[in-house]
Design an enzyme around this catalytic site. Structure first.
Site, PDB file in Angstrom:
ATOM      1  N   THR A 136      35.973  38.895  43.548  1.00 38.91           N
ATOM      2  CA  THR A 136      35.898  37.613  42.879  1.00 38.91           C
ATOM      3  C   THR A 136      35.366  36.508  43.805  1.00 38.91           C
ATOM      4  O   THR A 136      35.424  36.884  45.293  1.00 38.91           O
ATOM      5  CB  THR A 136      37.419  37.116  42.365  1.00 38.91           C
ATOM      6  OG1 THR A 136      37.424  35.838  42.090  1.00 38.91           O
ATOM      7  CG2 THR A 136      38.373  37.505  43.648  1.00 38.91           C
ATOM      8  N   ASP A 137      34.745  35.692  43.270  1.00 39.70           N
ATOM      9  CA  ASP A 137      34.352  34.598  44.101  1.00 39.70           C
ATOM     10  C   ASP A 137      35.557  33.514  44.658  1.00 39.70           C
ATOM     11  O   ASP A 137      35.361  32.595  45.648  1.00 39.70           O
ATOM     12  CB  ASP A 137      33.495  33.704  43.323  1.00 39.70           C
ATOM     13  CG  ASP A 137      33.984  32.773  41.997  1.00 39.70           C
ATOM     14  OD1 ASP A 137      35.197  33.277  41.705  1.00 39.70           O
ATOM     15  OD2 ASP A 137      33.526  31.982  41.330  1.00 39.70           O
ATOM     16  N   GLU A 138      36.661  33.960  44.241  1.00 34.46           N
ATOM     17  CA  GLU A 138      37.944  33.003  44.513  1.00 34.46           C
ATOM     18  C   GLU A 138      38.265  33.365  45.926  1.00 34.46           C
ATOM     19  O   GLU A 138      39.223  32.585  46.505  1.00 34.46           O
ATOM     20  CB  GLU A 138      39.217  33.452  43.685  1.00 34.46           C
ATOM     21  CG  GLU A 138      38.776  33.207  42.250  1.00 34.46           C
ATOM     22  CD  GLU A 138      39.824  32.994  41.045  1.00 34.46           C
ATOM     23  OE1 GLU A 138      41.005  32.541  41.726  1.00 34.46           O
ATOM     24  OE2 GLU A 138      39.957  33.103  39.989  1.00 34.46           O
ATOM     25  N   TYR A 162      46.788  35.665  44.820  1.00 32.85           N
ATOM     26  CA  TYR A 162      45.699  36.433  44.081  1.00 32.85           C
ATOM     27  C   TYR A 162      44.482  36.493  45.170  1.00 32.85           C
ATOM     28  O   TYR A 162      44.038  37.731  45.237  1.00 32.85           O
ATOM     29  CB  TYR A 162      45.322  35.999  42.572  1.00 32.85           C
ATOM     30  CG  TYR A 162      44.000  36.504  41.935  1.00 32.85           C
ATOM     31  CD1 TYR A 162      44.158  38.114  41.936  1.00 32.85           C
ATOM     32  CD2 TYR A 162      42.832  35.847  41.901  1.00 32.85           C
ATOM     33  CE1 TYR A 162      42.899  38.445  41.419  1.00 32.85           C
ATOM     34  CE2 TYR A 162      41.803  36.521  41.532  1.00 32.85           C
ATOM     35  CZ  TYR A 162      41.751  37.714  41.249  1.00 32.85           C
ATOM     36  OH  TYR A 162      40.413  38.267  40.601  1.00 32.85           O
ATOM     37  N   LYS A 166      42.959  39.799  47.254  1.00 30.30           N
ATOM     38  CA  LYS A 166      41.481  40.343  46.835  1.00 30.30           C
ATOM     39  C   LYS A 166      40.682  40.222  48.159  1.00 30.30           C
ATOM     40  O   LYS A 166      40.030  41.040  48.591  1.00 30.30           O
ATOM     41  CB  LYS A 166      40.688  39.474  45.891  1.00 30.30           C
ATOM     42  CG  LYS A 166      41.222  39.615  44.344  1.00 30.30           C
ATOM     43  CD  LYS A 166      41.145  41.255  43.890  1.00 30.30           C
ATOM     44  CE  LYS A 166      39.740  41.436  43.693  1.00 30.30           C
ATOM     45  NZ  LYS A 166      39.710  43.163  42.995  1.00 30.30           N
TER      46      LYS A 166
HETATM   47  P1  NAD Z   1      42.734  42.846  33.987  1.00 23.46           P
HETATM   48  O1  NAD Z   1      44.187  42.184  34.465  1.00 23.46           O
HETATM   49  O2  NAD Z   1      42.231  42.527  32.713  1.00 23.46           O
HETATM   50  O3  NAD Z   1      42.747  44.445  34.236  1.00 23.46           O
HETATM   51  C1  NAD Z   1      43.288  45.019  35.285  1.00 23.46           C
HETATM   52  C2  NAD Z   1      43.439  46.580  35.071  1.00 23.46           C
HETATM   53  O4  NAD Z   1      43.911  47.177  36.099  1.00 23.46           O
HETATM   54  C3  NAD Z   1      44.414  46.865  34.025  1.00 23.46           C
HETATM   55  O5  NAD Z   1      44.003  47.706  32.906  1.00 23.46           O
HETATM   56  C4  NAD Z   1      45.529  47.303  34.517  1.00 23.46           C
HETATM   57  O6  NAD Z   1      46.622  48.240  33.796  1.00 23.46           O
HETATM   58  C5  NAD Z   1      45.103  48.118  35.892  1.00 23.46           C
HETATM   59  N1  NAD Z   1      45.909  48.075  36.909  1.00 23.46           N
HETATM   60  C6  NAD Z   1      46.601  47.231  37.614  1.00 23.46           C
HETATM   61  N2  NAD Z   1      47.491  47.658  38.682  1.00 23.46           N
HETATM   62  C7  NAD Z   1      47.008  49.239  38.692  1.00 23.46           C
HETATM   63  C8  NAD Z   1      47.501  50.049  39.430  1.00 23.46           C
HETATM   64  N3  NAD Z   1      48.412  49.960  40.607  1.00 23.46           N
HETATM   65  N4  NAD Z   1      46.824  51.379  39.501  1.00 23.46           N
HETATM   66  C9  NAD Z   1      45.966  51.309  38.267  1.00 23.46           C
HETATM   67  N5  NAD Z   1      45.459  50.718  37.626  1.00 23.46           N
HETATM   68  C10 NAD Z   1      46.092  49.347  37.594  1.00 23.46           C
HETATM   69  O7  NAD Z   1      41.646  42.666  35.241  1.00 23.46           O
HETATM   70  P2  NAD Z   1      40.203  42.312  34.998  1.00 23.46           P
HETATM   71  O8  NAD Z   1      39.866  40.739  34.457  1.00 23.46           O
HETATM   72  O9  NAD Z   1      39.416  42.958  34.117  1.00 23.46           O
HETATM   73  O10 NAD Z   1      39.628  42.190  36.275  1.00 23.46           O
HETATM   74  C11 NAD Z   1      39.175  43.508  36.897  1.00 23.46           C
HETATM   75  C12 NAD Z   1      38.549  43.228  38.388  1.00 23.46           C
HETATM   76  O11 NAD Z   1      37.342  42.363  38.362  1.00 23.46           O
HETATM   77  C13 NAD Z   1      39.563  42.752  39.189  1.00 23.46           C
HETATM   78  O12 NAD Z   1      39.590  43.501  40.535  1.00 23.46           O
HETATM   79  C14 NAD Z   1      39.416  41.413  39.487  1.00 23.46           C
HETATM   80  O13 NAD Z   1      39.899  40.798  40.596  1.00 23.46           O
HETATM   81  C15 NAD Z   1      38.127  41.113  39.362  1.00 23.46           C
HETATM   82  N6  NAD Z   1      37.284  40.026  38.743  1.00 23.46           N
HETATM   83  C16 NAD Z   1      37.930  39.486  37.700  1.00 23.46           C
HETATM   84  C17 NAD Z   1      37.256  38.436  37.321  1.00 23.46           C
HETATM   85  C18 NAD Z   1      37.711  37.528  36.131  1.00 23.46           C
HETATM   86  O14 NAD Z   1      37.225  36.403  35.528  1.00 23.46           O
HETATM   87  N7  NAD Z   1      38.628  38.067  35.062  1.00 23.46           N
HETATM   88  C19 NAD Z   1      36.122  37.654  37.762  1.00 23.46           C
HETATM   89  C20 NAD Z   1      35.744  38.244  39.155  1.00 23.46           C
HETATM   90  C21 NAD Z   1      36.213  39.352  39.439  1.00 23.46           C
HETATM   91  P1  TYD Z   2      41.955  31.169  34.604  1.00 22.20           P
HETATM   92  O1  TYD Z   2      41.394  31.815  33.305  1.00 22.20           O
HETATM   93  O2  TYD Z   2      43.340  31.554  34.801  1.00 22.20           O
HETATM   94  O3  TYD Z   2      40.918  31.806  35.709  1.00 22.20           O
HETATM   95  P2  TYD Z   2      41.104  31.396  37.541  1.00 22.20           P
HETATM   96  O4  TYD Z   2      42.187  30.719  37.761  1.00 22.20           O
HETATM   97  O5  TYD Z   2      40.942  32.639  37.932  1.00 22.20           O
HETATM   98  O6  TYD Z   2      39.697  30.635  37.578  1.00 22.20           O
HETATM   99  O7  TYD Z   2      41.673  29.838  34.600  1.00 22.20           O
HETATM  100  C1  TYD Z   2      40.572  29.144  34.447  1.00 22.20           C
HETATM  101  C2  TYD Z   2      40.626  27.752  34.723  1.00 22.20           C
HETATM  102  O8  TYD Z   2      41.478  27.152  33.442  1.00 22.20           O
HETATM  103  C3  TYD Z   2      41.786  27.288  35.892  1.00 22.20           C
HETATM  104  O9  TYD Z   2      41.161  26.085  36.491  1.00 22.20           O
HETATM  105  C4  TYD Z   2      42.839  26.924  35.498  1.00 22.20           C
HETATM  106  C5  TYD Z   2      42.497  26.307  34.169  1.00 22.20           C
HETATM  107  N1  TYD Z   2      43.467  26.871  33.079  1.00 22.20           N
HETATM  108  C6  TYD Z   2      44.484  25.733  32.296  1.00 22.20           C
HETATM  109  O10 TYD Z   2      44.040  24.526  32.485  1.00 22.20           O
HETATM  110  N2  TYD Z   2      45.163  26.187  31.334  1.00 22.20           N
HETATM  111  C7  TYD Z   2      45.826  27.072  31.180  1.00 22.20           C
HETATM  112  O11 TYD Z   2      46.591  27.422  30.189  1.00 22.20           O
HETATM  113  C8  TYD Z   2      45.156  28.398  31.920  1.00 22.20           C
HETATM  114  C9  TYD Z   2      45.655  29.926  31.873  1.00 22.20           C
HETATM  115  C10 TYD Z   2      44.171  28.084  32.758  1.00 22.20           C
END
Ligand code: NAD
Ligand code: TYD
Length: 355
Positions: A136-138, A162, A166
């Protein structure tokens, strides 16, 4: 199974989209999907693959070394694409332990299992093998309004449990390349949105609450900025990096779409007003400002020029086209949303938004 890849976390939001997109190509390698099925994992996302022998699902925790060993030697993957993680910042604030366990210990356990497996391959298979770590970019922390976007050389400065977990996993992946020569690739992506997104995250939460007539809870002043990318574009970037990325390199992935949270919520309300109008008034009337997230990062923005320069990747969707598709998907798939709003989800919402 013939040629296959391992996907961890393939029942989650991005992993699930990745598996579906990957197998949409009739010539693609088969997929072994390794997922623990936490609250965020949902096999309904993969329902269209029922009966498709190219997809093998294993309910496995990436912290379970023995199970990983068995899977690797049984299926002989040519690559691992590692999505599995605890992914929600707010949950990492109220309960960080699972984040340390899965994101750090789990990634370490997976790296160890893969290192042992990879070490036993013949020369050609060892050279062709890839471990792609999805991050992630975070990890880069928070930008001021006039700061340059994050590049691949920006120093790590994670601010939440988080992002810290990561960051630790990214460092382990890097170290396994430098120390053991494991052929790794890392992608650091901005905020994703699209189908099958769990409704605890901003965009699907706002859509669900809007349709349910509930308040739309905007944290703080709503002016925090995120760089939004349609999930299908992220999956395309991962496929490019897996196929052509340089070993040991990291690639930033972003949408060139910086928006304040308030902008995002307004756009969602306007789309819903058009596509599913209320009897009276706008969905905007449901917006409520709530207590800010502790340590809330102000701005994320990605410089994705390396990926474009080296691999020719650019996002295909604009924010407007991607968000319209997403809203339409949620309107058409209310059954999927109702299914994931289990007791666990309701408990989380009750606790998180109690005030
Ligand atoms: P998500 O929470 O929707 O899905 C995570 C999946 O991992 C789930 O299916 C869960 O069951 C599985 N999981 C969790 N713990 C596990 C374990 N111990 N063993 C096996 N499986 C396990 O997450 P996402 O949003 O799909 O993110 C996927 C990846 O992309 C993550 O690594 C996250 O850090 C990264 N990422 C997410 C975003 C975003 O905007 N969602 C952006 C950049 C990077
Ligand atoms: P989120 O989807 O949780 O992603 P991340 O924190 O990983 O960027 O949140 C996106 C943005 O939205 C973040 O600045 C927090 C804000 N947010 C709200 O304002 N209200 C909400 O209920 C949630 C879940 C997030």
């Amino acid at each position: 199974m013939r040629n296959c890849i391992f996907v961890t976390g393939g029942a989650g939001f991005i992993g699930g989209n990745f598996v579906l997109d990957w197998l949409a190509d009739a010539n693609a390698d088969e997929v072994v999907n390794v997922d623990k099925l936490t609250y965020a994992g949902n096999l309904k996302t993969l329902a269209s693959l029922d009966g498709d022998s190219r997809h093998v699902f294993s309910e496995t925790d990436i912290c379970d070394r023995a199970a990983l060993n068995r899977l690797l030697t049984t299926y002989n993957p040519r690559a691992v694409v590692h999505f599995a993680a605890e992914s929600h910042v707010d949950r990492s604030i109220s309960g960080p332990a699972e984040f340390i366990q899965t994101n750090i210990v789990g990634t370490f356990t997976l790296l160890e299992a893969v290192r042992a497996y990879w070490g036993g391959l013949d020369d050609a298979a060892r050279a062709a093998f890839r471990f792609l770590h999805v991050s992630t970019d975070e990890v880069f922390g928070s930008l001021g309004p006039n700061d340059r976007q994050f590049s691949e050389s920006t120093a790590y400065a994670p601010n939440s449990p988080y992002s810290a977990s990561k960051a630790a996993s990214d460092h382990l992946v890097r170290a396994y390349h430098h120390t053991y020569g494991l052929p790794v690739l890392t992608t650091n992506c901005s905020n994703n949105y699209g189908p099958y997104h769990f409704p605890e995250k901003l965009i699907p939460l706002m859509i669900s609450n809007a349709l349910g007539g509930k308040p739309l809870p905007v944290y703080g002043d709503g002016l925090n900025v995120r760089d939004w990318l349609y999930v299908g574009d992220h999956c395309a970037a991962i496929r490019e990096v897996l196929a052509h990325g340089r070993l040991g390199e990291t690639y930033n992935v972003g949408g060139w779409n910086e928006k304040t949270n308030l902008d995002v919520v307004h756009t969602l309300c306007d789309l819903l007003d058009e596509l599913r109008p209320k009897a009276a008034g706008s969905y905007r009337n449901q917006i409520t400002f709530v207590k800010d997230r502790p340590g809330h990062d102000r701005r994320y923005a990605i410089d994705a020029r390396k990926l474009e320069r080296e691999l020719g990747w650019r996002p295909a969707e604009t924010f407007e086209t991607g968000l319209r598709k997403t809203v339409q998907w949620y309107l058409d798939n209310q059954g999927w949303v109702q299914d994931v709003m289990s007791g666990e989800y309701r408990n989380w919402v009750a606790k998180q938004y109690a005030a």
